[in-house]
Design a protein around this motif. Structure first.
Motif, PDB file in Angstrom:
ATOM      1  N   PHE A 130       0.825  -1.200   0.000  1.00  0.00           N
ATOM      2  CA  PHE A 130       0.000   0.000   0.000  1.00  0.00           C
ATOM      3  C   PHE A 130       0.864   1.256   0.000  1.00  0.00           C
ATOM      4  O   PHE A 130       0.718   2.139  -0.831  1.00  0.00           O
ATOM      5  N   PRO A 410      -6.070  -1.216   5.296  1.00  0.00           N
ATOM      6  CA  PRO A 410      -5.986  -0.728   6.673  1.00  0.00           C
ATOM      7  C   PRO A 410      -7.253  -0.004   7.120  1.00  0.00           C
ATOM      8  O   PRO A 410      -7.639  -0.101   8.290  1.00  0.00           O
ATOM      9  N   ASP A 411      -7.910   0.715   6.197  1.00  0.00           N
ATOM     10  CA  ASP A 411      -9.117   1.437   6.618  1.00  0.00           C
ATOM     11  C   ASP A 411     -10.228   0.460   6.982  1.00  0.00           C
ATOM     12  O   ASP A 411     -10.962   0.670   7.950  1.00  0.00           O
ATOM     13  N   THR A 415     -11.260   0.586  10.921  1.00  0.00           N
ATOM     14  CA  THR A 415     -12.521   1.269  11.248  1.00  0.00           C
ATOM     15  C   THR A 415     -13.740   0.356  11.158  1.00  0.00           C
ATOM     16  O   THR A 415     -14.790   0.703  11.661  1.00  0.00           O
ATOM     17  N   ASN A 440     -22.032  -4.291   4.354  1.00  0.00           N
ATOM     18  CA  ASN A 440     -22.397  -2.978   3.813  1.00  0.00           C
ATOM     19  C   ASN A 440     -21.220  -2.020   3.839  1.00  0.00           C
ATOM     20  O   ASN A 440     -20.977  -1.285   2.883  1.00  0.00           O
ATOM     21  N   GLN A 441     -20.483  -2.032   4.951  1.00  0.00           N
ATOM     22  CA  GLN A 441     -19.334  -1.130   5.053  1.00  0.00           C
ATOM     23  C   GLN A 441     -18.228  -1.548   4.103  1.00  0.00           C
ATOM     24  O   GLN A 441     -17.546  -0.724   3.515  1.00  0.00           O
ATOM     25  N   SER A 444     -18.895  -0.338   0.654  1.00  0.00           N
ATOM     26  CA  SER A 444     -18.648   1.096   0.525  1.00  0.00           C
ATOM     27  C   SER A 444     -17.149   1.394   0.468  1.00  0.00           C
ATOM     28  O   SER A 444     -16.698   2.187  -0.340  1.00  0.00           O
ATOM     29  N   ILE A 445     -16.363   0.735   1.332  1.00  0.00           N
ATOM     30  CA  ILE A 445     -14.930   1.036   1.397  1.00  0.00           C
ATOM     31  C   ILE A 445     -14.191   0.495   0.187  1.00  0.00           C
ATOM     32  O   ILE A 445     -13.374   1.184  -0.418  1.00  0.00           O
ATOM     33  N   SER A 447     -15.263  -0.029  -2.696  1.00  0.00           N
ATOM     34  CA  SER A 447     -15.628   0.584  -3.978  1.00  0.00           C
ATOM     35  C   SER A 447     -15.042   1.985  -4.095  1.00  0.00           C
ATOM     36  O   SER A 447     -15.080   2.583  -5.156  1.00  0.00           O
ATOM     37  N   SER A 448     -14.511   2.528  -3.007  1.00  0.00           N
ATOM     38  CA  SER A 448     -14.041   3.908  -3.100  1.00  0.00           C
ATOM     39  C   SER A 448     -12.590   3.975  -3.547  1.00  0.00           C
ATOM     40  O   SER A 448     -11.870   3.004  -3.468  1.00  0.00           O
TER      41      SER A 448
END
Lengths: 448, 297
Positions: A130, A410-411, A415, A440-441, A444-445, A447-448
C-alpha cells in the motif's frame, strides 16, 4: 497436497494467490520501468539523495531508524543490532527513535508524509504494498542485489505492485495455541487435535480452576487472530485470501459459520476481554492461571528467558472441518523499509543490507527468542526449543497467511473490523446483523 | 513631544496608520488561516474520498455518499451520538447545577473558602487526558482504589455497562470546578443592593436567589450553557486515553479522529462527521452570539 520441504517453499506460500496474480500482471508493466532502472542506476542515485553519495560510495554520517518495537525485549534486540552495525561500520552512527507500537501504526500516514526517519520498521503484506504504491517508500532493489540467504519467496513478499522491492524482511513468528508444559503435565492434559477434543479439554480446565483460553482485546487487533484461525479452519486458506481482498461476501453462510463457531467457544475465553491488553492476558498464562492462549509467538516476551521460556510451547489451532484440515497457519513477517527521500541514502541502504543479513538476525533472535530469522543462513543451532518448534511448525504448514490487518485494507481493518469484532464479543447473539453491517461497510470502502 | 488630541483616522500619522492596518490585517489573516481555512477545508473534503496521501487533486468528489454511509451503515455512529447526548445531559443536569450550588456556598464567605475554591478549581488546571489517568488509579480493575476497598472485580473503564458513567464522573469532577468559578465571578458581580431590597421586601434566601440573583446573572447563564454544550461536543481527550473511544465510549469526536488520523485515513468519511459536529455546535454558538449582541444593544 505436498508439504513444503524447505523454508524457501514455505515462504513461497506466504504470498497470497491474489497478490501473485497482481504481481504477474504488474510485473509485465513494471518490466519496462525495471529495465530503465537497471540501465541508469547512476541517474537514479543522482536524483535520489540530495548530496549523498550513491550506494557504491563510502557511507558516512548518521542513519535514523523509526522503530515501533517499544516493548522492552524487542527494543533491546534492536539496540543490540544497531550497536553491532556501528561497530562494523566506522564512520556510520545510528539513531533509534522508538515510538509506541500502536501509536506508530496509527500515525503512520502522517509520519511518512512528514519527515520520516531514513529507515523504519514495518510489516509485509498489503500494508507494505500500500505505502509502496502510494509513493511513500523508497525503492530498495539495490539492497536486494547483495542480500544473501533470502529466498525468492521472501523477495516476492518484499516486492511492491510495480515489481520493485520496498521491504527487507527481518523476522517472523507463527500464531498458535500457547501453553505451559508444566501445567499440561500437572493435570495430565494432551494436545487436542480437533475442536471437539479442545472443547472437552476446556471443560476439564474449567473444572481444574483454569481459564481455558486467556484473552485480551483492549487494543482491538488480538481478536482478529482468533477470527483468522477459525476462518482458516472453517473455510480454508483461499477463502481467507479472497475475503480479505474483498472478493467474498461477509454476510454469506461461510463467515456466519465462523462467528457461530466462535460464539460456541466464548464461554471458554477469559471474560472481560475488552478491558485487557494482550500483555495482561499473557501474564495469566505465565502465572499458570490460564491453560492456553491463542497468540503469536511474541507471547514469549512476557516470559522470562531460560527455564520459563523453555516451559512455553504450543499446538496448532485444532481442526474444525476434516475436509478443510488444519494445515493453514498465520506467520506474519516484520522488517524494515526505507523513506522515499532518506537524508542519508547510502547509510540507509547499508543499514538495510545489514539488517537483512544472517549476522544481524542472529543478534535479534538471540535477544528476542520469541521470533525466528528470515535469513536462511541464520544460525539455527542456537535456537531455543520454542524457536526450533516455530521453524518446524511453519515448514509443515501448507499455506501461510499474514494476519487480518496485514492482508486487507488498513481502513477496513481498523474502522470496520475492530469495532465489529468488539461488538460481537459484547453481543455474540446478533450475528446476522453484524455480518450484514460488515458487508455494507465493506462494499462502501472497497468501492471507493 | 506634546500630546495632541485624537481627531479621527485622518489625524493619524502614516506610521500609526500602518500600525493600525497591521493590527487589523494580521489577526484577520491568522483567523482566516487557522480557523476558517481548516473549517471550510473539512467541509469540502467531506464530499470526497481522499485517503490523505498525495495531492488533494487525486481525490474524487463523491457527493453526499460519506454522509449517507455515516448515518446508515456505520455502526458506531448512532451510539456515539447517543453518548454525546448523555454526556450533554449529565453535564447540563448534574455537573452544572452542582457547580452553581458550590458557587453559592462559597459566595457566603465561609471560613476557609479560598481553600475550597482552590480545591474545587484545581482539576480544571489539569488536562482531561491527565484526569483520565488520575481516575485510572481509582477505577483500575486489578489495582484500583474502588476494587481494593470494596473487594469488587468490576472493570470500570473496560466494561461497557459502566465505562461511560465512570468517564462522566471524571469529566464532571473537572467540569464542576469550571462552572463553579464562572458562577462565583457572576455572583460577585451581582449588585448587593438588589439582595438588600429583596430582603426589605421580605423575600427569603431561596426566593431571593431564584427570583432576583439568578435572573440577573443571565449573561453568565448564557456563557455556561454554551460552555457546557461545547464541552460535551468536544469531549475527547478523556475517552481517548481510556480506550480510544471504542467499546462503549464512542463519541463523535473519537470517531472523527480514528477515521482521520489512524492508519485508516478515511479523511473524507471522518470529515463528514466533523462537519456534522461543526453544524451542531454552530447552532449553539449562533444562539449565544445573538443573545450577547442583543444584550449590548
Amino acid at each position: 497436497m505436498t508439504r513444503p520441504t524447505s523454508e524457501a517453499e514455505y515462504l513461497a506460500s506466504l504470498v497470497p494467490a491474489s497478490v501473485r496474480g497482481v504481481s504477474r500482471r504488474t510485473l509485465l508493466r513494471g518490466a519496462l520501468g525495471a529495465g530503465t532502472l537497471l540501465a541508469a542506476p547512476s541517474l537514479l542515485a543522482a536524483c535520489g539523495g540530495g548530496g549523498s553519495t550513491s550506494t557504491g560510495g563510502k557511507a558516512t554520517g548518521t542513519v535514523t531508524i523509526g522503530s515501533n518495537q517499544s516493548d522492552a525485549v524487542p527494543k533491546a534486540a534492536i539496540q543490540a543490532v544497531m550497536d553491532a552495525f556501528q561497530k562494523a561500520n566506522s564512520g556510520l552512527t545510528t539513531k533509534i527513535n522508538t515510538i509506541d507500537h500502536n501509536s506508530f501504526q496509527e500515525n503512520i500516514n502522517n509520519y511518512l508524509q512528514g519527515s520520516p526517519d531514513d529507515v523504519w520498521m514495518w510489516f509485509s503484506g498489503y500494508r507494505m504494498r500500500f505505502f509502496a504504491s502510494k509513493g511513500l517508500a523508497g525503492d530498495v532493489s539495490d539492497v536486494w542485489k547483495d542480500l544473501a540467504g533470502m529466498s525468492d519467496a521472501l523477495k516476492k513478499a518484499s516486492t511492491g505492485d510495480d515489481g520493485k522491492q520496498y521491504f527487507v524482511p527481518s523476522t517472523y513468528y507463527p500464531w498458535a495455541m500457547f501453553y505451559r508444559k508444566s501445567v499440561f503435565e500437572k493435570f495430565g492434559y494432551t494436545e487436542p487435535k480437533t475442536l471437539d477434543e479442545f472443547k472437552t479439554l476446556g471443560t476439564q480446565m474449567k473444572k481444574d480452576g483454569l481459564v481455558p483460553i486467556a484473552f485480551g482485546d483492549k487494543d482491538g487487533w488480538p481478536a482478529m487472530g482468533t477470527f483468522d484461525q477459525l476462518n482458516l479452519r472453517v473455510n480454508g486458506y483461499q477463502f481467507h485470501v479472497d475475503l480479505m481482498a474483498g472478493k467474498e461476501a461477509w454476510n454469506g453462510d461461510k463467515v456466519k459459520k465462523v462467528f457461530d463457531t466462535w460464539a460456541g467457544l466464548l464461554d471458554l475465553h477469559q471474560p472481560d476481554a475488552l478491558g485487557r491488553t494482550w500483555q495482561e492476558a499473557a501474564q495469566t498464562l505465565q502465572q499458570k492461571k490460564a491453560g492456553t492462549y491463542l497468540l503469536g509467538s511474541f507471547v514469549a516476551q512476557q516470559f522470562s528467558k531460560g527455564a520459563e521460556q523453555d516451559d512455553l510451547t504450543f499446538f496448532n489451532f485444532p481442526e474444525i472441518d476434516s475436509t478443510i484440515g488444519a494445515d493453514a497457519i498465520e506467520a506474519p513477517i516484520d522488517g524494515y523499509m526505507m523513506a522515499k527521500r532518506p537524508k542519508n541514502e547510502a547509510g540507509a541502504k547499508k543499514l538495510l543490507g545489514y539488517v537483512g543479513s544472517a549476522d544481524a538476525q542472529n543478534i535479534v533472535v538471540k535477544a528476542d527468542p520469541s521470533v525466528i530469522a528470515t535469513n536462511d543462513k541464520a544460525d539455527q543451532a542456537s535456537y531455543t526449543a520454542l524457536q526450533k518448534k516455530s521453524v518446524e511448525f511453519v515448514s509443515q504448514a501448507k499455506s501461510i497467511a499474514q494476519f487480518m490487518d496485514r492482508d486487507t485494507r488498513p481502513d477496513f481493518a481498523s474502522t470496520v473490523m475492530i469495532p465489529a469484532i468488539q461488538s460481537f464479543l459484547k453481543n455474540p447473539k446478533d450475528i446476522d446483523g453484524l455480518v450484514n453491517s460488515i458487508e455494507n461497510q465493506k462494499k462502501s470502502i472497497f468501492s471507493s | 513631544m506634546a500630546r495632541r488630541k485624537y481627531k479621527g483616522i485622518d489625524h493619524l500619522s502614516s506610521v500609526d496608520r500602518v500600525v493600525v492596518a497591521l493590527m487589523v490585517v494580521v489577526p484577520t489573516l491568522l483567523v482566516l488561516w487557522l480557523v476558517w481555512l481548516p473549517a471550510v477545508g473539512s467541509v469540502l473534503l467531506s464530499f470526497t474520498n481522499w485517503d490523505g496521501i498525495g495531492p488533494i487533486s487525486s481525490a474524487k468528489v463523491i457527493g453526499l455518499k460519506n454522509y449517507h454511509d455515516v448515518v446508515t451503515i456505520y455502526p458506531p455512529f448512532w451510539p456515539a451520538v447517543q453518548h454525546n447526548l448523555i454526556w450533554l445531559g449529565v453535564l447540563f443536569l448534574v455537573a452544572t447545577p452542582f457547580g452553581l450550588f458550590l458557587a453559592v456556598l462559597l459566595d457566603r464567605e465561609l471560613r476557609g473558602s479560598r481553600v475550597y475554591q482552590t480545591a474545587i478549581y484545581l482539576p480544571v488546571v489539569l488536562s482531561l487526558a491527565l484526569v483520565g489517568f488520575i481516575w485510572q488509579l481509582i477505577y483500575s480493575r486489578d489495582q484500583g482504589l474502588i476494587n481494593q476497598v470494596t473487594g469488587g472485580t468490576i472493570d470500570w473503564y473496560g466494561d461497557q455497562r459502566y465505562n461511560l458513567w465512570a468517564a462522566l464522573l471524571a469529566a464532571s469532577w473537572r467540569h464542576v470546578g469550571y462552572i463553579m468559578l464562572l458562577y462565583l465571578a457572576g455572583l460577585k458581580g451581582v449588585d448587593p443592593t438588589l439582595r438588600e431590597a429583596a430582603k426589605v421586601d421580605g423575600a427569603n434566601e431561596r426566593t431571593t436567589f431564584f427570583r432576583v440573583v439568578f435572573p440577573v446573572m443571565a449573561p453568565i447563564n448564557a456563557i455556561v450553557l454554551v460552555v457546557t454544550v461545547i464541552e460535551s461536543l468536544r469531549a475527547f481527550d478523556l475517552v481517548w486515553v481510556i480506550n480510544k473511544g471504542r467499546n462503549g465510549l464512542e463519541l463523535i469526536s473519537t470517531l472523527v479522529t480514528s477515521n482521520i488520523v489512524g492508519e485508516a485515513s478515511r479523511i473524507g468519511f471522518g470529515s463528514a462527521m466533523a462537519t456534522m459536529m461543526l453544524l451542531i455546535s454552530s447552532v449553539f454558538v449562533a444562539i449565544y452570539l445573538r443573545y450577547t449582541f442583543k444584550e449590548q444593544r
